[in-house]
Design a protein around this motif. Structure first.
Motif, PDB file in Angstrom:
ATOM      1  N   TRP A   1      -8.660 -10.861  11.263  1.00 27.98           N
ATOM      2  CA  TRP A   1      -8.589 -11.380  12.625  1.00 27.98           C
ATOM      3  C   TRP A   1      -7.763 -12.664  12.731  1.00 27.98           C
ATOM      4  CZ3 TRP A   1     -10.452 -16.203  13.776  1.00 27.98           C
ATOM      5  CH2 TRP A   1     -11.346 -16.784  12.848  1.00 27.98           C
ATOM      6  N   GLN A   2      -7.470 -13.265  11.594  1.00 31.88           N
ATOM      7  CA  GLN A   2      -6.694 -14.493  11.609  1.00 31.88           C
ATOM      8  C   GLN A   2      -5.179 -14.243  11.665  1.00 31.88           C
ATOM      9  OE1 GLN A   2      -7.916 -17.984  10.708  1.00 31.88           O
ATOM     10  NE2 GLN A   2      -9.729 -17.601   9.446  1.00 31.88           N
ATOM     11  N   TYR A   3      -4.807 -12.988  11.608  1.00 35.91           N
ATOM     12  CA  TYR A   3      -3.383 -12.646  11.658  1.00 35.91           C
ATOM     13  C   TYR A   3      -3.041 -12.131  13.046  1.00 35.91           C
ATOM     14  CZ  TYR A   3      -3.333 -13.183   6.614  1.00 35.91           C
ATOM     15  OH  TYR A   3      -3.410 -13.703   5.346  1.00 35.91           O
ATOM     16  N   GLY A   4      -2.004 -12.693  13.635  1.00 36.37           N
ATOM     17  CA  GLY A   4      -1.694 -12.361  15.028  1.00 36.37           C
ATOM     18  C   GLY A   4      -0.715 -11.215  15.207  1.00 36.37           C
ATOM     19  N   TYR A   5       0.014 -10.885  14.179  1.00 39.59           N
ATOM     20  CA  TYR A   5       1.034  -9.841  14.291  1.00 39.59           C
ATOM     21  C   TYR A   5       0.813  -8.806  13.198  1.00 39.59           C
ATOM     22  CZ  TYR A   5       3.278 -13.482  17.052  1.00 39.59           C
ATOM     23  OH  TYR A   5       3.543 -14.449  17.975  1.00 39.59           O
ATOM     24  N   TRP A   6       0.917  -7.542  13.590  1.00 38.45           N
ATOM     25  CA  TRP A   6       0.666  -6.436  12.682  1.00 38.45           C
ATOM     26  C   TRP A   6       1.740  -5.374  12.811  1.00 38.45           C
ATOM     27  CZ3 TRP A   6      -3.498  -6.081   9.294  1.00 38.45           C
ATOM     28  CH2 TRP A   6      -4.455  -7.089   9.415  1.00 38.45           C
ATOM     29  N   GLY A   7       2.027  -4.728  11.694  1.00 35.92           N
ATOM     30  CA  GLY A   7       2.871  -3.551  11.736  1.00 35.92           C
ATOM     31  C   GLY A   7       2.041  -2.319  12.056  1.00 35.92           C
ATOM     32  N   GLN A   8       2.721  -1.182  12.117  1.00 33.55           N
ATOM     33  CA  GLN A   8       2.049   0.061  12.476  1.00 33.55           C
ATOM     34  C   GLN A   8       1.401   0.736  11.277  1.00 33.55           C
ATOM     35  OE1 GLN A   8       5.209  -0.129  11.745  1.00 33.55           O
ATOM     36  NE2 GLN A   8       5.526   1.632  10.395  1.00 33.55           N
ATOM     37  N   GLY A   9       1.739   0.290  10.092  1.00 31.67           N
ATOM     38  CA  GLY A   9       1.152   0.830   8.882  1.00 31.67           C
ATOM     39  C   GLY A   9       1.989   1.927   8.254  1.00 31.67           C
TER      40      GLY A   9
ATOM     41  N   LEU B   1       6.787  -6.142  13.308  1.00 26.51           N
ATOM     42  CA  LEU B   1       6.745  -5.845  11.875  1.00 26.51           C
ATOM     43  C   LEU B   1       6.804  -4.335  11.665  1.00 26.51           C
ATOM     44  CD1 LEU B   1       3.822  -8.274  10.917  1.00 26.51           C
ATOM     45  CD2 LEU B   1       6.279  -8.698  10.687  1.00 26.51           C
ATOM     46  N   VAL B   2       7.631  -3.917  10.733  1.00 24.49           N
ATOM     47  CA  VAL B   2       7.747  -2.494  10.439  1.00 24.49           C
ATOM     48  C   VAL B   2       7.638  -2.296   8.935  1.00 24.49           C
ATOM     49  CG1 VAL B   2       9.194  -0.445  10.569  1.00 24.49           C
ATOM     50  CG2 VAL B   2       9.203  -2.091  12.453  1.00 24.49           C
ATOM     51  N   GLU B   3       6.605  -1.548   8.526  1.00 24.91           N
ATOM     52  CA  GLU B   3       6.424  -1.235   7.111  1.00 24.91           C
ATOM     53  C   GLU B   3       7.176   0.036   6.749  1.00 24.91           C
ATOM     54  OE1 GLU B   3       2.328  -2.686   8.679  1.00 24.91           O
ATOM     55  OE2 GLU B   3       3.946  -1.348   9.312  1.00 24.91           O
ATOM     56  N   SER B   4       7.570   0.109   5.500  1.00 25.36           N
ATOM     57  CA  SER B   4       8.190   1.319   4.967  1.00 25.36           C
ATOM     58  C   SER B   4       7.919   1.388   3.480  1.00 25.36           C
ATOM     59  CB  SER B   4       9.699   1.330   5.243  1.00 25.36           C
ATOM     60  OG  SER B   4      10.314   0.225   4.614  1.00 25.36           O
ATOM     61  N   GLY B   5       8.190   2.564   2.910  1.00 27.55           N
ATOM     62  CA  GLY B   5       8.051   2.721   1.473  1.00 27.55           C
ATOM     63  C   GLY B   5       6.820   3.474   1.017  1.00 27.55           C
ATOM     64  N   GLY B   6       5.955   3.814   1.954  1.00 25.06           N
ATOM     65  CA  GLY B   6       4.775   4.579   1.574  1.00 25.06           C
ATOM     66  C   GLY B   6       5.143   6.006   1.208  1.00 25.06           C
ATOM     67  N   GLY B   7       4.158   6.737   0.709  1.00 22.12           N
ATOM     68  CA  GLY B   7       4.398   8.119   0.336  1.00 22.12           C
ATOM     69  C   GLY B   7       3.324   8.647  -0.570  1.00 22.12           C
ATOM     70  N   LEU B   8       3.619   9.774  -1.178  1.00 22.99           N
ATOM     71  CA  LEU B   8       2.696  10.433  -2.099  1.00 22.99           C
ATOM     72  C   LEU B   8       3.163  10.180  -3.527  1.00 22.99           C
ATOM     73  CD1 LEU B   8       0.405  12.453  -2.730  1.00 22.99           C
ATOM     74  CD2 LEU B   8       2.091  14.293  -2.435  1.00 22.99           C
ATOM     75  N   VAL B   9       2.233   9.745  -4.363  1.00 25.61           N
ATOM     76  CA  VAL B   9       2.568   9.442  -5.747  1.00 25.61           C
ATOM     77  C   VAL B   9       1.400   9.860  -6.637  1.00 25.61           C
ATOM     78  CG1 VAL B   9       1.676   7.075  -5.617  1.00 25.61           C
ATOM     79  CG2 VAL B   9       3.457   7.635  -7.286  1.00 25.61           C
ATOM     80  N   GLN B  10       1.696  10.203  -7.862  1.00 31.18           N
ATOM     81  CA  GLN B  10       0.634  10.547  -8.802  1.00 31.18           C
ATOM     82  C   GLN B  10      -0.019   9.288  -9.361  1.00 31.18           C
ATOM     83  OE1 GLN B  10       2.393  13.140 -11.790  1.00 31.18           O
ATOM     84  NE2 GLN B  10       1.738  14.947 -10.645  1.00 31.18           N
ATOM     85  N   ALA B  11      -1.245   9.438  -9.786  1.00 30.54           N
ATOM     86  CA  ALA B  11      -1.955   8.323 -10.394  1.00 30.54           C
ATOM     87  C   ALA B  11      -1.137   7.776 -11.566  1.00 30.54           C
ATOM     88  CB  ALA B  11      -3.329   8.765 -10.871  1.00 30.54           C
ATOM     89  N   GLY B  12      -1.081   6.459 -11.636  1.00 32.22           N
ATOM     90  CA  GLY B  12      -0.281   5.799 -12.660  1.00 32.22           C
ATOM     91  C   GLY B  12       1.129   5.463 -12.214  1.00 32.22           C
TER      92      GLY B  12
ATOM     93  N   ASP C   1      -6.593   3.776  -4.321  1.00 30.27           N
ATOM     94  CA  ASP C   1      -5.635   2.968  -3.569  1.00 30.27           C
ATOM     95  C   ASP C   1      -5.126   3.703  -2.326  1.00 30.27           C
ATOM     96  OD1 ASP C   1      -4.273   1.893  -6.711  1.00 30.27           O
ATOM     97  OD2 ASP C   1      -5.593   0.748  -5.381  1.00 30.27           O
ATOM     98  N   THR C   2      -5.503   4.948  -2.178  1.00 33.41           N
ATOM     99  CA  THR C   2      -5.074   5.735  -1.021  1.00 33.41           C
ATOM    100  C   THR C   2      -5.590   5.121   0.261  1.00 33.41           C
ATOM    101  OG1 THR C   2      -4.957   7.800  -2.280  1.00 33.41           O
ATOM    102  CG2 THR C   2      -5.256   7.987   0.108  1.00 33.41           C
ATOM    103  N   ALA C   3      -4.664   4.829   1.175  1.00 33.52           N
ATOM    104  CA  ALA C   3      -5.014   4.173   2.438  1.00 33.52           C
ATOM    105  C   ALA C   3      -3.746   4.011   3.268  1.00 33.52           C
ATOM    106  CB  ALA C   3      -5.635   2.805   2.190  1.00 33.52           C
ATOM    107  N   VAL C   4      -3.932   3.578   4.489  1.00 33.62           N
ATOM    108  CA  VAL C   4      -2.809   3.107   5.301  1.00 33.62           C
ATOM    109  C   VAL C   4      -2.657   1.614   5.008  1.00 33.62           C
ATOM    110  CG1 VAL C   4      -1.879   2.767   7.617  1.00 33.62           C
ATOM    111  CG2 VAL C   4      -3.218   4.822   7.085  1.00 33.62           C
ATOM    112  N   TYR C   5      -1.446   1.218   4.679  1.00 33.77           N
ATOM    113  CA  TYR C   5      -1.159  -0.166   4.329  1.00 33.77           C
ATOM    114  C   TYR C   5      -0.445  -0.846   5.487  1.00 33.77           C
ATOM    115  CZ  TYR C   5      -2.629   0.480  -0.466  1.00 33.77           C
ATOM    116  OH  TYR C   5      -3.383   0.706  -1.594  1.00 33.77           O
ATOM    117  N   PHE C   6      -0.927  -2.034   5.825  1.00 40.28           N
ATOM    118  CA  PHE C   6      -0.383  -2.816   6.926  1.00 40.28           C
ATOM    119  C   PHE C   6       0.107  -4.161   6.423  1.00 40.28           C
ATOM    120  CE2 PHE C   6      -2.176  -0.225  10.330  1.00 40.28           C
ATOM    121  CZ  PHE C   6      -3.275   0.362   9.728  1.00 40.28           C
ATOM    122  N   CYS C   7       1.194  -4.636   6.998  1.00 40.62           N
ATOM    123  CA  CYS C   7       1.541  -6.037   6.787  1.00 40.62           C
ATOM    124  C   CYS C   7       1.191  -6.806   8.047  1.00 40.62           C
ATOM    125  CB  CYS C   7       3.005  -6.217   6.409  1.00 40.62           C
ATOM    126  SG  CYS C   7       4.184  -5.872   7.718  1.00 40.62           S
ATOM    127  N   ALA C   8       0.952  -8.089   7.869  1.00 45.54           N
ATOM    128  CA  ALA C   8       0.528  -8.927   8.978  1.00 45.54           C
ATOM    129  C   ALA C   8       1.083 -10.324   8.800  1.00 45.54           C
ATOM    130  CB  ALA C   8      -1.002  -8.975   9.051  1.00 45.54           C
TER     131      ALA C   8
END
Length: 126
Positions: A111-119, A4-15, A90-97
């Motif tokens: 712990w119930q998810y067996g596969y994770w992206g790097q965030g 799994l590979v996540e993308s689309g994160g970044g810096l954004v202003q509130a709102g 909402d600032t954090a590292v976001y992972f899909c699983a």
């Protein structure tokens, strides 16, 4: 195995808004429940959203209900998280699983998810 590979994160202003993508490879995820989690420094990994294998049902953490939307495109082996009205908290590292198993249900425990992206990092400035 599923990668799994996540993308689309970044810096954004509130709102503001961001759309995260999670692309899977190695195996189709079309029959898997998928989850989105996030982890801020010093905090536990938190359930953000989940979607059933066919997209028929979605689930959200209380802090993001009404602002985030999870979707998927099984033909592209990809899931998405649309994030609107972003807040500094909402600032954090976001992972899909991925939760393996045909027709698996969405659960909130990491712990119930067996596969994770790097965030992918999401930073919301005030």
């Amino acid at each position: 195995q599923v990668q799994l590979v996540e993308s689309g994160g970044g810096l954004v202003q509130a709102g503001g808004s961001l759309r995260l993508s999670c692309a899977a490879s190695g195996r189709t995820i079309s029959s898997y429940a998928m989850g989105w989690f996030r982890q801020a420094p010093g905090k536990e990994r938190e359930f953000v959203a989940g979607i059933t294998w066919n997209g028929g049902s979605t689930y959200y953490g209380d802090s993001v209900k009404g602002r985030f939307t999870s979707s998927r495109d099984n033909a592209k082996n990809t899931v998405f998280l649309q994030m609107n009205s972003l807040r500094p908290e909402d600032t954090a590292v976001y992972f899909c699983a991925a939760r393996a198993g045909y027709g698996s249900s969405v659960v909130r425990e990491p712990w119930q998810y067996g596969y994770w992206g790097q965030g992918t990092q999401v930073t919301v400035s005030s």
